[in-house]
Design a protein around this motif. Structure first.
Motif, mmCIF file in Angstrom:
data_model
loop_
_atom_site.group_PDB
_atom_site.id
_atom_site.type_symbol
_atom_site.label_atom_id
_atom_site.label_comp_id
_atom_site.label_asym_id
_atom_site.label_seq_id
_atom_site.Cartn_x
_atom_site.Cartn_y
_atom_site.Cartn_z
ATOM 1 N N LYS A 108 21.096 -13.275 2.538
ATOM 2 C CA LYS A 108 21.060 -13.692 3.989
ATOM 3 C C LYS A 108 21.866 -15.131 4.558
ATOM 4 C CE LYS A 108 18.985 -13.309 8.046
ATOM 5 N NZ LYS A 108 19.242 -12.081 9.027
ATOM 6 N N TYR A 114 20.676 -20.554 -2.456
ATOM 7 C CA TYR A 114 19.347 -19.824 -1.947
ATOM 8 C C TYR A 114 19.613 -18.663 -0.976
ATOM 9 C CZ TYR A 114 14.227 -19.659 -1.899
ATOM 10 O OH TYR A 114 13.035 -19.253 -1.804
ATOM 11 N N GLU A 115 20.611 -18.943 0.009
ATOM 12 C CA GLU A 115 20.667 -17.988 1.074
ATOM 13 C C GLU A 115 21.643 -16.645 0.279
ATOM 14 O OE1 GLU A 115 21.574 -21.090 4.823
ATOM 15 O OE2 GLU A 115 23.450 -19.976 3.716
ATOM 16 N N ARG A 121 12.495 -17.706 5.790
ATOM 17 C CA ARG A 121 12.812 -16.531 5.869
ATOM 18 C C ARG A 121 12.246 -15.822 4.456
ATOM 19 N NH1 ARG A 121 18.195 -18.458 7.965
ATOM 20 N NH2 ARG A 121 18.206 -17.860 10.071
ATOM 21 N N HIS A 122 12.531 -16.161 3.430
ATOM 22 C CA HIS A 122 11.941 -15.768 2.260
ATOM 23 C C HIS A 122 10.337 -15.398 2.134
ATOM 24 C CE1 HIS A 122 12.407 -15.681 -2.501
ATOM 25 N NE2 HIS A 122 12.009 -14.608 -1.925
ATOM 26 N N TYR A 154 13.663 -19.817 -6.167
ATOM 27 C CA TYR A 154 13.679 -18.434 -5.707
ATOM 28 C C TYR A 154 12.762 -17.465 -6.384
ATOM 29 C CZ TYR A 154 15.260 -13.909 -4.107
ATOM 30 O OH TYR A 154 15.702 -12.571 -3.551
ATOM 31 N N LEU A 182 19.098 -14.742 -1.385
ATOM 32 C CA LEU A 182 18.381 -14.107 -0.507
ATOM 33 C C LEU A 182 19.043 -13.042 0.201
ATOM 34 C CD1 LEU A 182 15.466 -14.284 0.900
ATOM 35 C CD2 LEU A 182 16.480 -15.981 2.417
ATOM 36 N N ALA A 208 16.137 -20.974 4.903
ATOM 37 C CA ALA A 208 15.991 -20.120 4.084
ATOM 38 C C ALA A 208 14.761 -19.764 3.229
ATOM 39 C CB ALA A 208 17.018 -20.631 2.828
ATOM 40 N N MET A 209 13.973 -20.736 3.138
ATOM 41 C CA MET A 209 12.551 -20.554 2.548
ATOM 42 C C MET A 209 11.600 -20.225 3.393
ATOM 43 S SD MET A 209 11.814 -23.570 -0.276
ATOM 44 C CE MET A 209 10.774 -22.426 -1.043
ATOM 45 N N ARG A 238 9.523 -13.016 4.746
ATOM 46 C CA ARG A 238 9.944 -11.636 4.172
ATOM 47 C C ARG A 238 8.945 -10.925 3.250
ATOM 48 N NH1 ARG A 238 15.830 -10.622 1.222
ATOM 49 N NH2 ARG A 238 16.379 -11.159 3.271
ATOM 50 N N LYS A 239 8.325 -12.002 2.373
ATOM 51 C CA LYS A 239 7.465 -11.640 1.189
ATOM 52 C C LYS A 239 6.024 -11.414 1.792
ATOM 53 C CE LYS A 239 7.653 -11.330 -2.573
ATOM 54 N NZ LYS A 239 7.787 -10.229 -3.450
ATOM 55 N N GLU A 256 9.677 -15.462 -4.883
ATOM 56 C CA GLU A 256 9.914 -14.089 -5.000
ATOM 57 C C GLU A 256 8.538 -13.406 -5.650
ATOM 58 O OE1 GLU A 256 11.752 -10.247 -4.094
ATOM 59 O OE2 GLU A 256 12.017 -12.282 -3.518
#
Length: 279
Positions: free
Chosen positions: A239, A233-234, A82-83, A47, A237, A79-80, A86-87, A51
């Motif tokens: 989420k 991870y969620e 979405r991350h 993560y 995040l 999850a990855m 998002r970034k 990040e």
């Protein structure tokens, strides 16, 4: 206590099955976000690496699994993705398992739609090609030659993301979400060790112990293990998704079973002691 003991010992098992069904269904339908989910070092490292990636960095995610492993590995991919979106990272998706092609496509398209990102500019799906080792080594030398077209049939060179990515070393991070072989160890042996790029991984519960030495040797920047790792991870995040719902259901199911075992033993020993007194 005597009435309680008689009730427990005479309870129809079908009621137990019904209660268990409800206990498992409720958190899946509505996440409870039960406390006590502490991220493991491998998940935290993964993560944190994503990040800290600068906006515009490019990440390759390889969906190396089949439908049987979907409950554990698909939530990691979601999850990855979405991350990454998002970034504002650029994502290239692919897979080494032909049985996972449809899963990869469905997951990538759904999360991309959710994030409102544009195909070709923000993400690309290369799809699948036969010959896992040859694919990895070929991508290490020339991705455009290995994948002349993407999963949609577009020339790879015409896609904005791929104009800046020509070989594996050009990616800021490569991640394999793998149920077995070919998977993380294949990517390390024929990819990252040879072409010197950053590698991350996610795997099933049964394979996690075998992949841990790669994390300890810093051949992986991070490692997500099984559904719990995906839930962690969620959690990081912020989420909640399928993994947290699954872990909530598993936790409540375990609590129920432990509670029933305690109730049964208490009722049994109370009845036994009463019989001893009566004798």
């Amino acid at each position: 206590m005597e009435a309680f003991s008689k009730f427990v010992l005479s309870l129809d098992r079908r009621w137990i099955f019904l209660v268990l069904l409800l206990v498992l269904f409720i958190p899946i339908a509505c996440p409870l976000n039960l406390p006590g989910l502490k991220p493991s070092p491998g998940v935290t490292r993964m993560y944190d690496f994503v990040e800290n990636m600068p906006e515009g960095s490019t990440i390759l995610i390889s969906f190396d699994f089949d439908p049987a492993s979907k409950p554990e590995l698909a939530p990691m991919g979601e999850a990855m993705l979405r991350h990454a979106f998002r970034k504002k990272l650029k994502v290239v998706a692919m897979g080494l398992w032909v049985t996972g092609v449809s899963l990869e496509k469905e997951t990538v398209e759904r999360i991309a739609k959710e994030a409102n990102v544009t195909y070709g500019d923000d993400y690309v799906n290369l799809g699948w090609k036969a010959g896992s080792v040859a694919v990895i080594t070929g991508m290490g030398e020339d991705i455009h030659n290995t994948f002349p077209t993407d999963a949609k049939g577009n020339p790879v060179g015409s896609l904005k993301i791929m104009q800046r990515v020509h070989r594996l070393k050009d990616f800021d991070l490569v991640v394999s979400l793998a149920a077995g072989t070919p998977g993380i160890d294949t990517w390390i042996a024929y990819g990252s060790d040879k072409y010197k790029f950053k590698m991350g991984g996610g795997t099933t519960a049964v394979n996690a112990p075998a992949m841990s030495p790669y994390l300890q040797a810093n051949q992986l920047v991070g490692l997500i293990g099984a559904m719990r790792g995906a839930a962690e991870y969620e959690f990081l995040l912020d989420k909640p998704g399928d993994a947290i719902r699954g872990m909530d259901a598993i936790s409540l199911g375990h609590y129920l079973i432990v509670g029933l075992i305690l109730m049964g033993n208490i009722a049994y020993f109370f009845t036994r002691s009463r019989k001893g007194v009566a004798a």
